[in-house]
Design an enzyme around this catalytic site. Structure first.
Site, short mmCIF file in Angstrom:
data_model
loop_
_atom_site.label_atom_id
_atom_site.label_comp_id
_atom_site.label_asym_id
_atom_site.label_seq_id
_atom_site.Cartn_x
_atom_site.Cartn_y
_atom_site.Cartn_z
CB CYS A 191 -0.94 0.05 1.22
SG CYS A 191 -1.74 -1.44 1.60
CG HIS A 195 -1.68 4.84 -1.74
ND1 HIS A 195 -2.39 5.66 -2.78
CD2 HIS A 195 -2.30 3.66 -2.02
CE1 HIS A 195 -3.32 4.66 -3.52
NE2 HIS A 195 -3.17 3.80 -3.32
NE ARG A 241 -9.66 2.92 -4.80
CZ ARG A 241 -9.17 1.90 -5.44
NH1 ARG A 241 -9.35 0.51 -5.40
NH2 ARG A 241 -8.27 2.55 -6.41
CB CYS A 245 -5.65 -1.44 -3.11
SG CYS A 245 -6.12 0.34 -3.23
#
Lengths: 284, 114
Positions: A191, A195, A241, A245
């Site tokens: 992740c 991000h 979401r 992802c």
């Protein structure tokens, strides 16, 4: 002598390893500092707007969408569900209190009795079950409507997740944190790769959003989801979401409201503590 | 002439029966090999899943590839060669997923410079 030296050395190593795990407060500070260094011209709270805070063109499109918000009718549906009494005469207000504007900020929370993270969506469905109603499906539809309504009512308030000083709560937090930073799937991405490290950088025709502030606008209304749905309902929960992802990383997604995703949410929401809630919001 | 015809027919029947039984033997060997491979692949997948390291295309219901269910379907249709080929992919992905999760055991913000 040798024994004492060994003991002292192991005690020192234990002490060092205990020190090596930063507290959630330290994590939060480092996380914010990182994004402040990465985007020096931006006010931290502005990052709640994701890539719309980073790119003028995206911002213009987003502001145009927000003038006539496509999520409005679904927020209204959420309000209707919130107010609709259950078959037993009770309603959501009996579980959460009468003021819907005070619900969103309480979640996710640590349930010390059951030793687990309770998200808003989990609490919504547990309330329904406790009152003899069929639980909603987890990722979209009525659960997202009710959650979006509660988010909408909490707009302007700050995210305030409490990680209690309880070993089990800290374990759940650390689990979520590890999940966030661990690379997974065939593409070997975490992740944090997208991000944190590459936030603000291009991914084909789009920009990668910063993790800081992500959760402020969930449930989110995505144009992509609206196009897929028959009635233009693009609302989806945070766990929907997460699944998307993981799918893009080519890792097997976990179930919405699984322990893994609830722990991830615990960490993820905590990292946005102090940021202003603006749910739901439009995203591509 | 008659004798020759009978001999030819007899020989052909013998050959067909032999070929058939060889084929059946080959097929049962393939099936046994497949079953062994399937059990091995399943164990590897469970091992990867136990450390949250399973990859998307092994058996996730929404995957377009679903290598494991596809292997099982191929075997059901009698195509053990295809099934074995797919199981090799499953085993590779499961092993990689497990190794990846192990390699990421200590992942944290320190990997990102803060």
């Amino acid at each position: 002598m040798k024994k004492i030296a060994t003991l002292l050395l192991s005690a020192g190593l234990v002490a060092m390893s205990a020190q090596a795990v930063p507290s959630p407060q330290e994590d939060l500070k480092h996380f914010r500092d990182y994004f402040q260094r990465k985007f020096p011209g931006l006010k931290l709270d502005e990052l709640r707007n994701g890539i719309n805070a980073l790119d003028e063109n995206h911002r213009m499109q987003w502001e145009a969408m927000e003038e006539f918000p496509p999520y409005e009718e679904f927020v209204d549906k959420g309000k209707a569900l919130w107010e609709k009494p259950f078959k037993n005469g009770k309603s959501f207000a009996d579980c959460f209190g009468k003021d819907p504007s005070k619900v969103r900020v309480k979640y996710p929370q640590w349930d010390a009795k059951k030793k687990r993270v309770v998200t808003l969506e989990l609490a919504i469905n547990e309330c329904r079950k406790a009152n003899g109603e069929k639980p909603f499906k987890w990722k979209k539809g009525p659960i997202a409507w009710v959650s979006a309504y509660l988010g909408y009512m909490a707009r302007g308030q700050k995210i305030h997740v409490v990680i209690p000083n309880d070993p089990d709560a800290l374990k759940a937090y650390e689990h979520g944190k590890h999940f966030f930073y661990a690379k997974r799937g065939q593409l070997n991405l975490s992740c944090a790769d997208c991000h944190v490290k590459y936030a603000g950088r291009r991914i084909r025709g789009n920009l990668l959003s910063p993790a800081l502030g992500h959760v402020t606008h969930f449930p989110v209304f995505r144009g992509k989801w609206a196009n897929k749905s028959k009635d233009g309902d693009g609302l989806g929960t945070l766990h929907r979401r997460y699944g998307g992802c993981n799918k893009q990383q080519r890792a097997r997604p976990f179930k919405a409201q699984s322990k893994v995703y609830r722990d991830l949410e615990f960490f993820h929401q905590y990292m946005s503590n102090g940021m202003t809630i603006n749910a739901p919001s439009y995203r591509e | 002439m008659k004798k020759r015809t009978i001999l030819t027919i007899g020989l052909a029947a013998l050959l067909t029966a032999g070929f058939g039984s060889a084929q059946a033997g080959h097929s049962s060997k393939l099936k046994a090999a497949y079953e062994k491979e399937l059990a091995h692949a399943k164990a590897l997948v469970e091992k990867a899943a136990s450390v949250e390291g399973e990859w998307r295309d092994i058996r996730w219901k929404k995957s377009k590839k679903k290598f494991l269910p596809s292997a099982i379907a191929a075997a059901k249709a009698g195509d053990y060669k295809k099934a074995m080929k797919l199981l090799k992919i499953v085993e590779f992905q499961a092993e990689m997923g497990y190794k990846q999760a192990m390699a990421q055991k200590n992942a944290g913000p320190q990997n990102y410079g803060f």
